[in-house]
Design a protein around this motif. Structure first.
Motif, short mmCIF file in Angstrom:
data_model
loop_
_atom_site.label_atom_id
_atom_site.label_comp_id
_atom_site.label_asym_id
_atom_site.label_seq_id
_atom_site.Cartn_x
_atom_site.Cartn_y
_atom_site.Cartn_z
N ASP A 45 -52.68 -56.91 -18.77
CA ASP A 45 -54.09 -57.31 -19.12
C ASP A 45 -55.14 -56.98 -18.02
N VAL A 46 -54.83 -57.16 -16.70
CA VAL A 46 -55.51 -57.02 -15.64
C VAL A 46 -55.89 -55.30 -15.55
N HIS A 47 -54.74 -54.47 -15.87
CA HIS A 47 -55.05 -52.97 -15.75
C HIS A 47 -55.88 -52.69 -16.79
N ASP A 48 -55.58 -52.90 -18.10
CA ASP A 48 -56.31 -52.30 -19.07
C ASP A 48 -57.89 -52.81 -19.06
N PHE A 49 -58.01 -54.12 -18.24
CA PHE A 49 -59.47 -54.60 -18.18
C PHE A 49 -60.14 -53.62 -17.23
N PHE A 50 -59.42 -53.53 -16.06
CA PHE A 50 -60.18 -52.68 -14.97
C PHE A 50 -60.28 -51.10 -15.38
N LEU A 51 -59.62 -50.79 -16.23
CA LEU A 51 -59.66 -49.28 -16.75
C LEU A 51 -60.83 -49.18 -17.76
N ILE A 52 -60.63 -49.95 -18.92
CA ILE A 52 -61.45 -49.80 -19.83
C ILE A 52 -62.98 -50.20 -20.00
N ASP A 53 -62.69 -51.78 -19.40
CA ASP A 53 -64.13 -52.51 -19.32
C ASP A 53 -64.88 -52.14 -17.93
N TRP A 74 -63.17 -51.31 -5.60
CA TRP A 74 -62.03 -50.73 -6.21
C TRP A 74 -60.86 -50.75 -5.19
N LYS A 75 -60.83 -50.86 -3.85
CA LYS A 75 -60.01 -51.14 -2.79
C LYS A 75 -59.46 -52.67 -2.98
N TRP A 76 -60.23 -53.29 -3.49
CA TRP A 76 -59.85 -55.02 -3.85
C TRP A 76 -59.00 -54.75 -5.22
N ALA A 77 -59.60 -53.88 -6.07
CA ALA A 77 -59.10 -54.08 -7.45
C ALA A 77 -57.63 -53.28 -7.42
N LEU A 78 -57.54 -52.33 -6.94
CA LEU A 78 -56.08 -51.56 -6.65
C LEU A 78 -55.08 -52.30 -5.96
N GLU A 79 -55.63 -53.14 -4.93
CA GLU A 79 -54.77 -54.12 -4.32
C GLU A 79 -54.08 -55.03 -5.21
N LYS A 80 -54.97 -55.39 -6.12
CA LYS A 80 -54.71 -56.79 -6.94
C LYS A 80 -53.70 -55.87 -7.90
N LEU A 81 -54.00 -55.01 -8.34
CA LEU A 81 -52.87 -54.34 -9.43
C LEU A 81 -51.67 -54.04 -9.06
N GLU A 82 -51.69 -53.54 -7.64
CA GLU A 82 -50.38 -53.33 -6.96
C GLU A 82 -49.59 -54.53 -6.70
N SER A 83 -50.43 -55.68 -6.33
CA SER A 83 -49.51 -57.02 -6.24
C SER A 83 -49.14 -57.48 -7.60
N LEU A 84 -49.61 -57.37 -8.59
CA LEU A 84 -49.30 -57.50 -9.79
C LEU A 84 -48.06 -56.66 -10.56
N SER A 85 -48.16 -55.49 -10.13
CA SER A 85 -46.91 -54.55 -10.59
C SER A 85 -45.59 -55.04 -10.29
N GLY A 86 -45.63 -55.61 -9.09
CA GLY A 86 -44.17 -56.11 -8.84
C GLY A 86 -43.26 -54.78 -8.85
N ASP A 87 -41.82 -55.18 -9.24
CA ASP A 87 -41.00 -54.14 -9.17
C ASP A 87 -40.51 -53.47 -10.77
N GLU A 88 -41.70 -53.97 -11.73
CA GLU A 88 -41.62 -53.43 -13.00
C GLU A 88 -41.85 -51.74 -13.03
N GLU A 89 -40.91 -51.17 -13.62
CA GLU A 89 -41.08 -49.59 -13.78
C GLU A 89 -42.16 -49.25 -14.64
N ASP A 90 -42.36 -50.20 -15.64
CA ASP A 90 -43.54 -49.97 -16.72
C ASP A 90 -44.93 -50.06 -16.14
N ASN A 91 -44.95 -50.75 -15.11
CA ASN A 91 -46.35 -51.19 -14.52
C ASN A 91 -46.70 -50.03 -13.67
#
Length: 379
Positions: A45-53, A74-91
């Motif tokens: 949800d968050v990734h697609d939002f940052f990318l598209i919107d 974008w420093k903040w946004a990428l840090e947020k995405l990295e924290s949300l990605s966890g260990d999921e390979e698809d993230n």
């Protein structure tokens, strides 16, 4: 929590309602320290939002925030995405976001903040919609090229100040005051209020109180935008005519250099100007700031409200120096009727200006008339 689990828990619905507020904040250059992304939202949800919107949005690419602001965002946004990605390979984070951030950090930083496009979102009152609807299509935009410095080119008029947001919100809540009336603004600055008034004009036809985008049988009323500084008035006109602003299609906007001192030294000429305008509403935001300018401002308001048809002035004043405000009230009450009107500061404009130098200051809105107004009913 996986994306599907988040969706089952209702996270996607909440994200679609909440995340557009981040677009509003980004567009208005709200510092990332004020932004929050609830951890319940899924990575996708968050990734697609940052990318598209945000990254791929046409408007934000054409009218982008300053590069130094984008760098921090974008420093903040990428840090947020990295924290949300966890260990999921698809993230996996889209490479375009990293590439964009790389171009930002490689650019040379300026010693002073550069001018920037700033976009504010506002929600017109629409009786057909519930007040809690958060659909993006219900919002309108005001885009401005502004200075981010407190003083630029020897003036404070190249950025929008708190009193303008407060007065704008008041006018949105009392649309009938301006929707079908000619308006004159003193100290128009960046054109923020001019764009708002033009948008309200174009949302209403000449006979109905129902918003419409249909063609009208008559042109909208005239908007007169004035300022003493040629540089400021040029910037005002530039912003009014930006194609992304509804004001660019308003056919009746006039610009005039106006020195309030003319009310003292060239009173007849100024009286003639006001007499020849069709304005019923006089607006001014953050026009009480210098004790030396109080007599010229009072004289200007007195001349403006004495010419032609009955008129009312709505003045938004920021309480920076109580002695200056008291002096203004003392002088204005000698010549005109003054009533403070109630207004709210809890609105979509104010919430996006948390870091401004006047963010915590009180704003009052005054109704000023020569005689009791027959059409002004807001209190």
């Amino acid at each position: 929590m996986s994306g599907s689990a988040t969706r089952r828990a209702g996270g996607t619905f909440d994200a679609k309602k909440y995340l557009p507020r981040v677009v509003h904040a980004y567009s208005a250059l709200t510092p990332p320290r004020f932004l929050k992304i609830p951890s319940i939202f899924s990575f996708s949800d968050v990734h697609d939002f940052f990318l598209i919107d945000i990254l791929l949005d046409d408007h934000l690419n054409k009218y982008p925030p300053a590069r130094d602001y984008q760098r921090s965002f974008w420093k903040w946004a990428l840090e947020k995405l990295e924290s949300l990605s966890g260990d999921e390979e698809d993230n996996e984070i889209d490479e375009r976001m990293y590439q964009h951030y790389t171009t930002l950090i490689s650019s040379v930083a300026n010693a002073l903040p550069s001018d920037s496009y700033i976009t504010h979102y506002w929600k017109p009152l629409d009786p057909t919609l519930s007040s809690d609807v958060e659909v993006e299509s219900t919002y309108e935009m005001i885009t401005l090229l502004e200075s981010r410095a407190t003083i630029a080119a020897g003036t404070t008029g190249l950025r929008t100040w708190r009193a303008s947001f407060a007065l704008a919100q008041f006018l949105v809540e009392h649309t009938d005051l301006v929707a079908r009336r000619a308006v004159l603004e003193l100290g128009s600055g960046t054109g923020f209020l001019g764009i708002l008034i033009a948008s309200l004009h174009l949302r209403f036809d000449s006979t109905s109180a129902v918003p419409t985008d249909c063609s009208r049988s008559a042109d909208p009323p005239t908007i007169y935008l004035t300022d003493v500084n040629p540089c400021v008035l040029d910037r005002c006109q530039h912003n009014i005519k930006l194609p992304c602003n509804r004001s660019s299609s308003h056919p009746n906007i006039e610009y005039r250099l106006l020195d309030w001192c003319d009310a003292i030294f060239s009173r007849d000429s100024l009286a003639s100007f006001f007499a020849n305008t069709s304005a019923e509403i006089i607006l001014g935001a953050d026009v009480v700031f210098d004790p030396a300018m109080v007599p010229p401002l009072v004289a200007t308001l007195s001349v403006a409200l004495s010419q032609g048809r009955p008129r009312v002035a709505l003045i938004g004043i920021t309480i920076r120096n109580q002695a200056t405000i008291s002096y203004f009230l003392q002088e204005i009450e000698k010549a005109l009727m003054v009533v403070e009107v109630q207004h709210t500061m809890e609105d979509s404009f104010i919430s996006l200006t948390l870091d401004q130098v006047d963010a915590e200051l009180e704003v009052k809105i005054l109704k000023i008339t020569k005689v009791a107004s027959l059409f002004f009913s807001a209190s």
